[in-house]
Design a protein around this motif. Structure first.
Motif, PDB file in Angstrom:
ATOM      1  N   TYR A   8       0.849  -1.187   0.000  1.00  0.00           N
ATOM      2  CA  TYR A   8       0.000   0.000   0.000  1.00  0.00           C
ATOM      3  C   TYR A   8       0.890   1.244   0.000  1.00  0.00           C
ATOM      4  CZ  TYR A   8       1.054  -0.716   4.947  1.00  0.00           C
ATOM      5  OH  TYR A   8       1.687  -0.950   6.131  1.00  0.00           O
ATOM      6  N   PRO A   9       0.320   2.414  -0.285  1.00  0.00           N
ATOM      7  CA  PRO A   9       1.112   3.645  -0.338  1.00  0.00           C
ATOM      8  C   PRO A   9       1.775   3.974   1.000  1.00  0.00           C
ATOM      9  CG  PRO A   9      -1.054   3.979  -1.318  1.00  0.00           C
ATOM     10  CD  PRO A   9      -1.072   2.637  -0.665  1.00  0.00           C
ATOM     11  N   ASP A  10       2.961   4.543   0.929  1.00  0.00           N
ATOM     12  CA  ASP A  10       3.693   4.932   2.141  1.00  0.00           C
ATOM     13  C   ASP A  10       2.875   5.865   3.029  1.00  0.00           C
ATOM     14  OD1 ASP A  10       5.923   3.409   1.586  1.00  0.00           O
ATOM     15  OD2 ASP A  10       7.045   5.065   0.667  1.00  0.00           O
ATOM     16  N   SER A  11       2.039   6.690   2.426  1.00  0.00           N
ATOM     17  CA  SER A  11       1.257   7.643   3.218  1.00  0.00           C
ATOM     18  C   SER A  11       0.225   6.960   4.115  1.00  0.00           C
ATOM     19  CB  SER A  11       0.560   8.645   2.304  1.00  0.00           C
ATOM     20  OG  SER A  11      -0.279   7.980   1.386  1.00  0.00           O
ATOM     21  N   MET A  12       0.030   5.664   3.928  1.00  0.00           N
ATOM     22  CA  MET A  12      -0.919   4.924   4.770  1.00  0.00           C
ATOM     23  C   MET A  12      -0.223   4.127   5.870  1.00  0.00           C
ATOM     24  SD  MET A  12      -3.653   3.404   2.056  1.00  0.00           S
ATOM     25  CE  MET A  12      -4.523   4.423   0.879  1.00  0.00           C
ATOM     26  N   LYS A  13       1.104   4.146   5.915  1.00  0.00           N
ATOM     27  CA  LYS A  13       1.829   3.280   6.844  1.00  0.00           C
ATOM     28  C   LYS A  13       1.590   3.611   8.316  1.00  0.00           C
ATOM     29  CE  LYS A  13       6.218   5.744   6.880  1.00  0.00           C
ATOM     30  NZ  LYS A  13       7.616   5.699   6.573  1.00  0.00           N
ATOM     31  N   ASN A  14       1.292   4.861   8.652  1.00  0.00           N
ATOM     32  CA  ASN A  14       1.088   5.234  10.044  1.00  0.00           C
ATOM     33  C   ASN A  14      -0.372   5.183  10.481  1.00  0.00           C
ATOM     34  OD1 ASN A  14       3.826   5.666  10.611  1.00  0.00           O
ATOM     35  ND2 ASN A  14       3.731   7.699   9.702  1.00  0.00           N
ATOM     36  N   LEU A  15      -1.235   4.730   9.598  1.00  0.00           N
ATOM     37  CA  LEU A  15      -2.647   4.608   9.958  1.00  0.00           C
ATOM     38  C   LEU A  15      -2.857   3.367  10.820  1.00  0.00           C
ATOM     39  CD1 LEU A  15      -4.351   5.299   6.499  1.00  0.00           C
ATOM     40  CD2 LEU A  15      -4.112   6.890   8.419  1.00  0.00           C
ATOM     41  N   ASP A  16      -3.842   3.433  11.686  1.00  0.00           N
ATOM     42  CA  ASP A  16      -4.264   2.264  12.441  1.00  0.00           C
ATOM     43  C   ASP A  16      -4.644   1.178  11.439  1.00  0.00           C
ATOM     44  OD1 ASP A  16      -5.485   1.152  15.109  1.00  0.00           O
ATOM     45  OD2 ASP A  16      -7.030   0.913  13.568  1.00  0.00           O
ATOM     46  N   GLU A  17      -4.433  -0.070  11.798  1.00  0.00           N
ATOM     47  CA  GLU A  17      -4.673  -1.194  10.875  1.00  0.00           C
ATOM     48  C   GLU A  17      -6.078  -1.171  10.277  1.00  0.00           C
ATOM     49  OE1 GLU A  17      -4.980  -6.067  10.985  1.00  0.00           O
ATOM     50  OE2 GLU A  17      -3.988  -5.036  12.635  1.00  0.00           O
ATOM     51  N   VAL A  18      -7.072  -0.918  11.093  1.00  0.00           N
ATOM     52  CA  VAL A  18      -8.452  -0.914  10.627  1.00  0.00           C
ATOM     53  C   VAL A  18      -8.695   0.243   9.664  1.00  0.00           C
ATOM     54  CG1 VAL A  18     -10.856  -0.674  11.365  1.00  0.00           C
ATOM     55  CG2 VAL A  18      -9.279  -2.063  12.695  1.00  0.00           C
ATOM     56  N   VAL A  19      -8.169   1.418  10.005  1.00  0.00           N
ATOM     57  CA  VAL A  19      -8.314   2.590   9.143  1.00  0.00           C
ATOM     58  C   VAL A  19      -7.569   2.351   7.831  1.00  0.00           C
ATOM     59  CG1 VAL A  19      -7.887   5.076   8.938  1.00  0.00           C
ATOM     60  CG2 VAL A  19      -8.589   4.108  11.138  1.00  0.00           C
ATOM     61  N   ARG A  20      -6.388   1.746   7.914  1.00  0.00           N
ATOM     62  CA  ARG A  20      -5.608   1.462   6.703  1.00  0.00           C
ATOM     63  C   ARG A  20      -6.361   0.516   5.774  1.00  0.00           C
ATOM     64  NH1 ARG A  20      -1.449  -1.431   8.510  1.00  0.00           N
ATOM     65  NH2 ARG A  20      -0.490   0.415   9.383  1.00  0.00           N
ATOM     66  N   GLU A  21      -6.937  -0.552   6.335  1.00  0.00           N
ATOM     67  CA  GLU A  21      -7.706  -1.495   5.511  1.00  0.00           C
ATOM     68  C   GLU A  21      -8.833  -0.785   4.781  1.00  0.00           C
ATOM     69  OE1 GLU A  21      -9.196  -5.141   7.194  1.00  0.00           O
ATOM     70  OE2 GLU A  21      -7.356  -5.416   8.342  1.00  0.00           O
ATOM     71  N   GLU A  22      -9.533   0.074   5.485  1.00  0.00           N
ATOM     72  CA  GLU A  22     -10.633   0.818   4.875  1.00  0.00           C
ATOM     73  C   GLU A  22     -10.112   1.765   3.801  1.00  0.00           C
ATOM     74  OE1 GLU A  22     -14.670   1.979   4.325  1.00  0.00           O
ATOM     75  OE2 GLU A  22     -13.723   0.237   5.229  1.00  0.00           O
ATOM     76  N   ALA A  23      -9.022   2.470   4.086  1.00  0.00           N
ATOM     77  CA  ALA A  23      -8.447   3.406   3.113  1.00  0.00           C
ATOM     78  C   ALA A  23      -8.003   2.671   1.849  1.00  0.00           C
ATOM     79  CB  ALA A  23      -7.272   4.165   3.734  1.00  0.00           C
ATOM     80  N   ILE A  24      -7.424   1.499   1.999  1.00  0.00           N
ATOM     81  CA  ILE A  24      -6.995   0.708   0.843  1.00  0.00           C
ATOM     82  C   ILE A  24      -8.207   0.350  -0.020  1.00  0.00           C
ATOM     83  CG2 ILE A  24      -6.067  -1.539   0.129  1.00  0.00           C
ATOM     84  CD1 ILE A  24      -4.175  -1.312   2.630  1.00  0.00           C
ATOM     85  N   GLY A  25      -9.269  -0.098   0.622  1.00  0.00           N
ATOM     86  CA  GLY A  25     -10.477  -0.445  -0.120  1.00  0.00           C
ATOM     87  C   GLY A  25     -11.075   0.743  -0.852  1.00  0.00           C
ATOM     88  N   ILE A  26     -11.128   1.879  -0.177  1.00  0.00           N
ATOM     89  CA  ILE A  26     -11.666   3.093  -0.805  1.00  0.00           C
ATOM     90  C   ILE A  26     -10.776   3.527  -1.963  1.00  0.00           C
ATOM     91  CG2 ILE A  26     -12.142   5.555  -0.454  1.00  0.00           C
ATOM     92  CD1 ILE A  26     -12.914   4.787   2.477  1.00  0.00           C
TER      93      ILE A  26
END
Length: 119
Positions: A8-26
Motif C-alpha cells: 500500500y502507499p507509504d502515506s498509509m503506513k502510520n494509519l491504524d490497521e483498521v483505518v488502513r484497511e478501509e483506506a486501501i479499499g476506498i
C-alpha cells in the motif's frame, strides 16, 4: 494498480490497521472509477479517518484474565468483563450499534477474528 494489506502507499503506513484497511479499499474503488493515484490516496485516507477515526471509537472484544472484555480502541480499561465470549459479543454489538461504530472481535490468541460495522 491496486493495493492490498501488504502493498500500500507509504502515506498509509502510520494509519491504524483498521483505518488502513478501509483506506486501501476506498482507494482501490477510486482507482477503478478512473481517479489517479495521487488524488485517490488523500481522498481515501480522509474518508477512512472520518469513518473509523478518533471521533468514532472502535470497540474490541478481547480475551481477558477473567473471561472476555469489551474495550474501546486506544484505552486500557475495559468497558465490561464477561464470563463468556458470547456474552461479551452480545453486549459489544449492542454498544457498537448504538454508537454507529465498528466492532473488532478477537480470538483467544488475541488475533483478529472478524470485523463488524454498525452504521
Amino acid at each position: 494498480m491496486s493495493w492490498n494489506i501488504k502493498d500500500y502507499p507509504d502515506s498509509m503506513k502510520n494509519l491504524d490497521e483498521v483505518v488502513r484497511e478501509e483506506a486501501i479499499g476506498i482507494a482501490n474503488g477510486l482507482l477503478d472509477e478512473g481517479f489517479e493515484a495521487g488524488r485517490a490516496i488523500p481522498i481515501a485516507v480522509a474518508r477512512a479517518k472520518k469513518t473509523y477515526g478518533d471521533d468514532n471509537p472502535i470497540r474490541h472484544v478481547v480475551p481477558h484474565s477473567d473471561g472476555w472484555a469489551i474495550k474501546k480502541e486506544k484505552t486500557q480499561r475495559a468497558s465490561g468483563i464477561f464470563n463468556t465470549k458470547k456474552e461479551a459479543l452480545k453486549k459489544a454489538q449492542q454498544m457498537a450499534s448504538e454508537e454507529h461504530t465498528r466492532l473488532i472481535i478477537h480470538r483467544q490468541d488475541g488475533k483478529i477474528e472478524k470485523h463488524q460495522t454498525f452504521e
